[in-house]
Design a protein around this motif. Structure first.
Motif, short mmCIF file in Angstrom:
data_model
loop_
_atom_site.label_atom_id
_atom_site.label_comp_id
_atom_site.label_asym_id
_atom_site.label_seq_id
_atom_site.Cartn_x
_atom_site.Cartn_y
_atom_site.Cartn_z
N ARG A 38 -4.52 -58.59 86.35
CA ARG A 38 -5.68 -58.68 85.56
C ARG A 38 -6.66 -59.31 85.92
N LYS A 80 -2.86 -55.32 82.08
CA LYS A 80 -3.47 -55.24 83.10
C LYS A 80 -4.99 -55.38 82.86
N GLY A 81 -5.24 -55.78 81.60
CA GLY A 81 -6.48 -56.01 81.04
C GLY A 81 -7.62 -55.01 81.15
#
Length: 100
Positions: A38, A80-81
Protein backbone atom coordinates in the motif's frame (compact mmCIF):
# COMPACT_ATOMS: atom_id res chain seq x y z
CA UNK A 1 3.50 -32.89 -8.48
CA UNK A 2 0.80 -30.51 -7.25
CA UNK A 3 1.61 -27.13 -5.78
CA UNK A 4 -0.01 -26.31 -2.44
CA UNK A 5 0.08 -22.50 -2.14
CA UNK A 6 0.21 -22.72 1.64
CA UNK A 7 3.69 -24.24 1.30
CA UNK A 8 5.08 -21.65 -1.13
CA UNK A 9 7.06 -18.75 0.28
CA UNK A 10 10.00 -16.52 -0.58
CA UNK A 11 12.42 -19.39 0.11
CA UNK A 12 10.73 -21.87 -2.23
CA UNK A 13 13.06 -23.22 -4.89
CA UNK A 14 12.06 -23.25 -8.54
CA UNK A 15 12.44 -27.05 -8.40
CA UNK A 16 9.61 -27.24 -5.88
CA UNK A 17 7.11 -25.72 -8.30
CA UNK A 18 5.13 -27.58 -10.93
CA UNK A 19 5.76 -27.36 -14.63
CA UNK A 20 3.74 -24.45 -15.97
CA UNK A 21 3.29 -23.28 -12.37
CA UNK A 22 -0.07 -25.02 -12.07
CA UNK A 23 -1.65 -24.38 -8.68
CA UNK A 24 -4.24 -26.75 -7.28
CA UNK A 25 -5.06 -25.11 -3.96
CA UNK A 26 -6.85 -21.85 -3.31
CA UNK A 27 -4.83 -18.82 -2.39
CA UNK A 28 -6.42 -15.88 -0.63
CA UNK A 29 -5.24 -12.56 0.69
CA UNK A 30 -6.19 -13.90 4.10
CA UNK A 31 -3.22 -16.27 3.94
CA UNK A 32 -0.78 -13.62 2.70
CA UNK A 33 -0.44 -10.23 4.43
CA UNK A 34 -0.15 -7.88 1.46
CA UNK A 35 -0.74 -4.52 3.15
CA UNK A 36 2.92 -3.57 2.77
CA UNK A 37 2.20 -2.94 -0.95
CA UNK A 38 0.00 0.00 0.00
CA UNK A 39 1.11 3.55 -0.81
CA UNK A 40 -2.21 5.16 0.21
CA UNK A 41 -4.12 4.29 3.37
CA UNK A 42 -7.88 4.61 3.94
CA UNK A 43 -8.95 6.50 7.04
CA UNK A 44 -12.51 6.50 8.35
CA UNK A 45 -14.21 9.44 10.04
CA UNK A 46 -16.51 7.71 12.54
CA UNK A 47 -18.58 10.89 12.97
CA UNK A 48 -19.52 10.87 9.28
CA UNK A 49 -19.91 7.07 9.01
CA UNK A 50 -23.59 6.04 9.04
CA UNK A 51 -22.88 2.29 9.06
CA UNK A 52 -24.56 1.87 5.67
CA UNK A 53 -21.99 -0.89 4.93
CA UNK A 54 -21.78 0.00 1.23
CA UNK A 55 -17.98 -0.03 1.49
CA UNK A 56 -17.55 -3.58 2.80
CA UNK A 57 -18.81 -5.63 -0.18
CA UNK A 58 -16.81 -3.63 -2.75
CA UNK A 59 -13.46 -4.15 -1.02
CA UNK A 60 -11.52 -6.58 -3.24
CA UNK A 61 -9.42 -7.77 -0.30
CA UNK A 62 -12.17 -8.10 2.33
CA UNK A 63 -10.30 -5.56 4.43
CA UNK A 64 -13.45 -4.04 5.94
CA UNK A 65 -14.71 -6.38 8.64
CA UNK A 66 -18.39 -6.39 9.58
CA UNK A 67 -19.60 -7.86 12.86
CA UNK A 68 -23.09 -7.69 14.30
CA UNK A 69 -24.18 -5.42 11.44
CA UNK A 70 -21.47 -2.82 12.07
CA UNK A 71 -18.26 -2.22 10.21
CA UNK A 72 -14.96 -2.26 12.06
CA UNK A 73 -11.56 -0.70 11.51
CA UNK A 74 -9.74 -1.43 8.26
CA UNK A 75 -7.65 -4.60 8.17
CA UNK A 76 -4.44 -2.85 7.14
CA UNK A 77 -2.51 -6.13 6.97
CA UNK A 78 -4.42 -6.88 3.76
CA UNK A 79 -5.62 -3.51 2.43
CA UNK A 80 -3.72 -2.46 -0.68
CA UNK A 81 -5.02 1.12 -0.67
CA UNK A 82 -7.01 0.92 -3.91
CA UNK A 83 -9.55 3.55 -2.77
CA UNK A 84 -12.66 1.71 -3.99
CA UNK A 85 -14.16 2.12 -0.51
CA UNK A 86 -13.76 5.91 -0.81
CA UNK A 87 -15.72 5.96 -4.07
CA UNK A 88 -18.49 3.79 -2.60
CA UNK A 89 -19.10 5.91 0.51
CA UNK A 90 -22.05 8.30 -0.01
CA UNK A 91 -21.23 10.16 3.22
CA UNK A 92 -17.56 11.00 2.45
CA UNK A 93 -16.60 9.20 5.65
CA UNK A 94 -13.52 7.58 4.11
CA UNK A 95 -10.51 9.46 2.78
CA UNK A 96 -7.13 8.27 1.54
CA UNK A 97 -3.95 9.51 3.17
CA UNK A 98 -0.50 9.11 1.72
CA UNK A 99 1.70 6.41 3.23
CA UNK A 100 1.10 3.23 5.15
Amino acid sequence: MRTDVSKINERSSHTGLTEGLMVFAGGTAEQFPTGEWRTMTPVIDWVKCKQCLLCAPVCPDSSIPVEDGKRGEFDLDHCKGCGICVKSCPFDAIVMKEGR
